[in-house]
Design a protein around this motif. Structure first.
Motif, PDB file in Angstrom:
ATOM      1  N   SER A 153     117.199   0.267  28.772  1.00  0.00           N
ATOM      2  CA  SER A 153     116.758  -0.213  29.762  1.00  0.00           C
ATOM      3  C   SER A 153     116.275   1.204  30.859  1.00  0.00           C
ATOM      4  O   SER A 153     117.028   2.259  30.719  1.00  0.00           O
ATOM      5  CB  SER A 153     117.638  -0.761  30.736  1.00  0.00           C
ATOM      6  N   VAL A 154     114.841   1.133  31.077  1.00  0.00           N
ATOM      7  CA  VAL A 154     114.432   2.173  32.177  1.00  0.00           C
ATOM      8  C   VAL A 154     114.165   1.875  33.526  1.00  0.00           C
ATOM      9  O   VAL A 154     113.840   0.614  33.625  1.00  0.00           O
ATOM     10  CB  VAL A 154     113.137   2.674  31.396  1.00  0.00           C
ATOM     11  N   PRO A 155     114.191   2.728  34.251  1.00  0.00           N
ATOM     12  CA  PRO A 155     114.757   3.847  34.440  1.00  0.00           C
ATOM     13  C   PRO A 155     116.183   4.056  33.924  1.00  0.00           C
ATOM     14  O   PRO A 155     116.844   3.233  34.348  1.00  0.00           O
ATOM     15  CB  PRO A 155     114.430   4.550  35.762  1.00  0.00           C
ATOM     16  N   LEU A 156     116.544   5.150  33.175  1.00  0.00           N
ATOM     17  CA  LEU A 156     117.879   5.585  32.945  1.00  0.00           C
ATOM     18  C   LEU A 156     118.717   5.717  34.095  1.00  0.00           C
ATOM     19  O   LEU A 156     118.255   6.699  34.907  1.00  0.00           O
ATOM     20  CB  LEU A 156     117.935   6.465  32.086  1.00  0.00           C
ATOM     21  N   ASP A 157     119.865   5.055  34.030  1.00  0.00           N
ATOM     22  CA  ASP A 157     120.708   5.477  35.414  1.00  0.00           C
ATOM     23  C   ASP A 157     121.764   6.665  34.938  1.00  0.00           C
ATOM     24  O   ASP A 157     121.497   7.018  33.703  1.00  0.00           O
ATOM     25  CB  ASP A 157     121.937   4.312  35.824  1.00  0.00           C
ATOM     26  N   SER A 158     122.397   7.093  35.752  1.00  0.00           N
ATOM     27  CA  SER A 158     123.338   8.690  35.365  1.00  0.00           C
ATOM     28  C   SER A 158     124.254   8.123  34.142  1.00  0.00           C
ATOM     29  O   SER A 158     124.354   9.332  33.305  1.00  0.00           O
ATOM     30  CB  SER A 158     123.923   9.028  36.583  1.00  0.00           C
ATOM     31  N   LEU A 161     122.187   7.878  30.774  1.00  0.00           N
ATOM     32  CA  LEU A 161     121.520   9.093  30.434  1.00  0.00           C
ATOM     33  C   LEU A 161     122.714   9.992  30.081  1.00  0.00           C
ATOM     34  O   LEU A 161     122.580  10.763  28.694  1.00  0.00           O
ATOM     35  CB  LEU A 161     121.046   9.484  31.750  1.00  0.00           C
ATOM     36  N   THR A 162     124.134  10.054  30.392  1.00  0.00           N
ATOM     37  CA  THR A 162     125.056  11.000  30.154  1.00  0.00           C
ATOM     38  C   THR A 162     125.487  10.337  28.736  1.00  0.00           C
ATOM     39  O   THR A 162     125.811  11.219  27.796  1.00  0.00           O
ATOM     40  CB  THR A 162     126.316  10.982  31.150  1.00  0.00           C
ATOM     41  N   ASN A 163     125.778   9.350  28.401  1.00  0.00           N
ATOM     42  CA  ASN A 163     126.214   8.796  27.335  1.00  0.00           C
ATOM     43  C   ASN A 163     125.282   8.921  26.365  1.00  0.00           C
ATOM     44  O   ASN A 163     125.708   9.301  25.045  1.00  0.00           O
ATOM     45  CB  ASN A 163     126.363   7.110  27.331  1.00  0.00           C
ATOM     46  N   ILE A 164     123.865   8.712  26.397  1.00  0.00           N
ATOM     47  CA  ILE A 164     122.979   8.938  25.368  1.00  0.00           C
ATOM     48  C   ILE A 164     122.944  10.351  25.137  1.00  0.00           C
ATOM     49  O   ILE A 164     122.893  10.871  23.683  1.00  0.00           O
ATOM     50  CB  ILE A 164     121.613   8.532  25.801  1.00  0.00           C
ATOM     51  N   ILE A 165     123.038  11.256  25.911  1.00  0.00           N
ATOM     52  CA  ILE A 165     122.942  12.955  25.675  1.00  0.00           C
ATOM     53  C   ILE A 165     124.162  13.075  25.019  1.00  0.00           C
ATOM     54  O   ILE A 165     124.349  13.861  23.918  1.00  0.00           O
ATOM     55  CB  ILE A 165     122.854  13.644  26.818  1.00  0.00           C
ATOM     56  N   LYS A 166     125.293  12.623  25.230  1.00  0.00           N
ATOM     57  CA  LYS A 166     126.466  12.825  24.662  1.00  0.00           C
ATOM     58  C   LYS A 166     126.525  12.378  23.134  1.00  0.00           C
ATOM     59  O   LYS A 166     127.171  13.495  22.387  1.00  0.00           O
ATOM     60  CB  LYS A 166     127.817  12.315  25.406  1.00  0.00           C
ATOM     61  N   LEU A 167     126.167  11.284  22.962  1.00  0.00           N
ATOM     62  CA  LEU A 167     126.065  10.568  21.473  1.00  0.00           C
ATOM     63  C   LEU A 167     125.337  11.727  20.636  1.00  0.00           C
ATOM     64  O   LEU A 167     125.427  11.703  19.542  1.00  0.00           O
ATOM     65  CB  LEU A 167     125.994   9.209  21.537  1.00  0.00           C
TER      66      LEU A 167
END
Length: 348
Positions: A153-158, A161-167
């Motif tokens: 889902s866009v725009p990415l909420d915080s 975004l944090t979870n995607i970057i972490k994984l």
């Protein structure tokens, strides 16, 4: 001898003249440099993984946008800061720096943005993002080997975004998972499914709680079970339960929990699932060999004793069948009468 006022005044005037002369020379040199023209442009782009998402042709086009070619123009007429701002408007440019050297050559340094993940949103659009969530367009000439997240889902909420970057970082830093995790599907409530490159199953990953442990559990399951049964034998692998790997086969169910696997809901150990190892079996047989030899020896001794007793009984029977001599008949009868008959003993 003390200096007179006239001498002091003369020395001050001479100093002022020297300063003004030096300043004039500096202005003249600067003016001369500004009047010189740009002889050439040298472009340097830092490559990420030997890939350039910003090309030299694109940089040249940005430099020439609005005012034409830079080469041949006077250095004083070129606004370096304005050109830097124009370059940094490019989605793939993180930072730029421009300066002229003593040979009237314009040096351009461009730092590219580092992509963290590739995104496919719910509308079907695809793009890269960096650690700040900045979008960068996908270029067919260059493709980055990064985890692909779908149904985003866009725009990415915080949080997302944090979870995607972490994984994504955890997968990129593990060569096995970088090759195996072909697609990560984003579900509701920050849950995730992973679709592997090898195998027809889906990995129900759940939330990112205990992320490292979950990745290790799946890898262990692959090494212990999947390599034996085959990666295509399973339709689903679930690691949402703590310290467990629940694997569903077509029509069956398996569960790995602290080294134990259950097949069709019946407990079967992992060791039984895997082929027996040669060394442990050889050791076990070696230990049991002496006991087995002792047992066989005992059995052989008992058998020999039984054969000896049987031979004695046969001799007695043969001896009893012979007719005794008249003189010895009485003695034999007396001995026989002292022993109770066997039938009477059984009746008693």
């Amino acid at each position: 001898m003390a200096r007179t006022k006239k001498q002091i005044l003369i020395s001050r005037v001479v100093g002022i003249v020297l300063v003004l002369g030096a300043f004039g020379l500096l202005l003249g040199a600067t003016s001369t440099k500004q009047e010189k023209v740009c002889k050439a442009v040298v472009i340097n782009i830092d490559e990420l993984e030997k890939k350039s998402f910003v090309t030299k042709n694109e940089v040249e086009a940005i430099l020439e946008r609005g005012r034409g070619k830079v080469v041949g123009k006077s250095i004083g007429s070129i606004n370096l800061r304005e050109l830097e701002n124009q370059l940094e408007k490019n989605d793939w440019v993180q930072r730029s720096e421009l300066f002229f050297d003593n040979n009237q050559v314009l040096n351009v340094f461009v730092e590219q943005r580092k992509a963290t993940a590739r995104i496919w949103d719910k509308s079907g659009a695809t793009f890269y993002i960096d650690s700040t969530g900045k979008k960068m367009p996908v270029k067919m000439t260059e493709r980055s080997d990064l985890p692909v997240f779908t149904n985003v889902s866009v725009p990415l909420d915080s949080v997302q975004l944090t979870n995607i970057i972490k994984l994504s970082n955890a997968i990129v830093n593990d060569k096995f998972w970088l090759a195996q995790a072909a697609q990560i599907e984003v579900l509701k409530n920050n849950q995730y499914n992973i679709y592997p490159s090898i195998g027809s199953h889906v990995i129900s990953f759940g939330s990112l709680d205990d992320m490292e442990d979950k990745l290790n559990r799946i890898k262990t399951f692959y090494n212990k079970v999947a390599v034996v049964k085959g990666f295509d034998a399973y339709s689903k692998i679930d690691v949402t339960y703590k310290n467990q790997v629940v694997a569903e086969r077509f029509g069956t169910f398996q569960k790995q929990d602290s080294g134990t696997v259950a097949k069709a809901r019946e407990p079967v150990t992992v060791k039984q699932e895997l082929p027996a190892k040669a060394k442990p079996v050889a050791k076990a047989e070696t230990k049991k060999a002496p006991e087995k030899m002792k047992t066989d020896a005992k059995k052989a001794t008992a058998s020999n004793n039984k054969k000896t007793d049987d031979k004695k009984d046969v001799k007695k029977q043969v001896a009893g069948s012979k007719k005794p001599e008249p003189s010895k008949t009485k003695k034999v009868e007396q001995k026989t009468s002292k022993q109770p008959a066997k039938p009477n003993k059984r009746n008693n």
